[in-house]
Design a protein around this motif. Structure first.
Motif, PDB file in Angstrom:
ATOM      1  N   LEU A 169      40.069 -34.303 -12.778  1.00  0.00           N
ATOM      2  CA  LEU A 169      39.273 -34.427 -14.002  1.00  0.00           C
ATOM      3  C   LEU A 169      39.824 -33.531 -15.108  1.00  0.00           C
ATOM      4  O   LEU A 169      40.005 -33.979 -16.253  1.00  0.00           O
ATOM      5  N   GLN A 190      43.104 -34.801 -16.565  1.00  0.00           N
ATOM      6  CA  GLN A 190      42.917 -35.898 -17.517  1.00  0.00           C
ATOM      7  C   GLN A 190      42.363 -35.391 -18.851  1.00  0.00           C
ATOM      8  O   GLN A 190      42.738 -35.895 -19.911  1.00  0.00           O
ATOM      9  N   ILE A 191      41.478 -34.408 -18.791  1.00  0.00           N
ATOM     10  CA  ILE A 191      40.941 -33.835 -20.032  1.00  0.00           C
ATOM     11  C   ILE A 191      42.054 -33.180 -20.841  1.00  0.00           C
ATOM     12  O   ILE A 191      42.161 -33.377 -22.053  1.00  0.00           O
ATOM     13  N   HIS A 214      44.401 -35.315 -22.892  1.00  0.00           N
ATOM     14  CA  HIS A 214      43.870 -35.791 -24.173  1.00  0.00           C
ATOM     15  C   HIS A 214      43.745 -34.640 -25.180  1.00  0.00           C
ATOM     16  O   HIS A 214      42.982 -34.710 -26.136  1.00  0.00           O
ATOM     17  N   PRO A 240      35.308 -29.501 -20.514  1.00  0.00           N
ATOM     18  CA  PRO A 240      34.410 -30.665 -20.510  1.00  0.00           C
ATOM     19  C   PRO A 240      33.431 -30.663 -21.675  1.00  0.00           C
ATOM     20  O   PRO A 240      32.947 -31.718 -22.077  1.00  0.00           O
ATOM     21  N   VAL A 277      34.051 -32.983 -24.445  1.00  0.00           N
ATOM     22  CA  VAL A 277      34.083 -34.408 -24.104  1.00  0.00           C
ATOM     23  C   VAL A 277      32.711 -35.039 -24.310  1.00  0.00           C
ATOM     24  O   VAL A 277      31.711 -34.548 -23.791  1.00  0.00           O
ATOM     25  N   ALA A 323      33.476 -39.182 -20.335  1.00  0.00           N
ATOM     26  CA  ALA A 323      34.650 -39.437 -19.506  1.00  0.00           C
ATOM     27  C   ALA A 323      34.248 -40.550 -18.542  1.00  0.00           C
ATOM     28  O   ALA A 323      33.348 -40.366 -17.719  1.00  0.00           O
ATOM     29  N   LEU A 368      40.882 -43.066 -16.040  1.00  0.00           N
ATOM     30  CA  LEU A 368      39.814 -42.272 -16.649  1.00  0.00           C
ATOM     31  C   LEU A 368      39.965 -42.306 -18.161  1.00  0.00           C
ATOM     32  O   LEU A 368      40.977 -41.878 -18.717  1.00  0.00           O
ATOM     33  N   SER A 369      38.960 -42.848 -18.841  1.00  0.00           N
ATOM     34  CA  SER A 369      38.932 -42.871 -20.307  1.00  0.00           C
ATOM     35  C   SER A 369      38.145 -41.670 -20.799  1.00  0.00           C
ATOM     36  O   SER A 369      37.016 -41.443 -20.370  1.00  0.00           O
ATOM     37  N   VAL A 370      38.745 -40.892 -21.691  1.00  0.00           N
ATOM     38  CA  VAL A 370      38.115 -39.674 -22.212  1.00  0.00           C
ATOM     39  C   VAL A 370      37.855 -39.843 -23.703  1.00  0.00           C
ATOM     40  O   VAL A 370      38.785 -40.099 -24.484  1.00  0.00           O
ATOM     41  N   CYS A 397      34.083 -39.477 -31.176  1.00  0.00           N
ATOM     42  CA  CYS A 397      33.245 -40.502 -30.558  1.00  0.00           C
ATOM     43  C   CYS A 397      32.182 -40.989 -31.547  1.00  0.00           C
ATOM     44  O   CYS A 397      31.444 -40.205 -32.130  1.00  0.00           O
TER      45      CYS A 397
END
Length: 209
Positions: free
Chosen positions: A118, A121-122, A125, A130, A133, A136, A144-146, A152
């Motif tokens: 996790l 992946q963070i 990007h 977290p 974010v 996620a 995994l889409s972040v 957002c």
């Protein structure tokens, strides 16, 4: 020498058969592999391997089951397009691992996703924690889409309505219910959920089509 020429011809035939089969099944099959897609391709590759290696077997015997599988894939894809319930069975559902900076540990355990993966992946990007974010999402294909908080534009990553069906899970995450959604739809001049192909809840408004 004849044996090698036959092998070369079989390889060329197999090459064009694979290209034709993939074109028949469509671009989605190439770019977005589901479990069903992978099974189809594994079976196809095995049939083709047998037709190449078994010199006494005619390659035409492999073409019939291969194109049968291609037709089956087209039929299943059409059913998936028409039915969300069947689509969820075959393709599975996406899972939110981080919601507004909070890690869903239960979802991570169920999907056997560890904290190291996790965080990796963070960081990929250009984020550090977290808390940066918004969402996620572990997609159906395992990616995994972040979605960073700073960019957002939605209150939930999943649509509230998809193919005329209300997403009760998304509403639950938002602490809302179907009655609230239907009331909002009436304010937008929409009477029937089935009239909506897609509806997302943006931060300032609804986006629907």
């Amino acid at each position: 020498m004849q044996e090698y020429i036959t092998l070369m011809i079989k390889c060329l035939v197999v090459y064009f058969v694979i290209i034709i089969a993939l074109r028949i099944m469509g671009k989605r099959e190439v770019g977005e592999l589901s479990v069903f897609d992978i099974v189809i391709y594994l079976v196809m590759s095995e049939l083709l391997a047998i037709s190449i290696t078994e010199s006494h077997e005619s390659i035409l015997k492999s073409l019939v089951p291969i194109f049968t599988l291609a037709v089956l894939q087209i039929i299943i894809s059409w059913i998936l397009l028409k039915s969300k319930k069947v689509r969820d069975i075959f393709d599975g559902k996406s899972v939110i691992l981080i919601h507004n900076g909070h890690i869903n540990q239960d979802a991570m355990r169920k999907n056997r996703y560890n904290i190291d993966d996790l965080m990796s992946q963070i960081r990929s990007h250009d984020l550090c924690t977290p808390d940066e974010v918004a969402f996620a999402v572990l997609e159906n294909n395992g990616q995994l889409s972040v979605l960073p908080k700073k960019s957002c534009k939605v209150k939930h990553p999943d649509p509230l309505i998809s193919d005329g069906i209300i997403n009760k899970k998304a509403l639950k995450d938002l602490h809302r219910d179907s009655e609230w959604l239907k009331a909002c739809m009436k304010e937008e001049g929409i009477q029937d959920v089935k009239d909506i192909f897609f509806m997302h809840l943006a931060k300032k408004c609804f986006f629907y089509h």
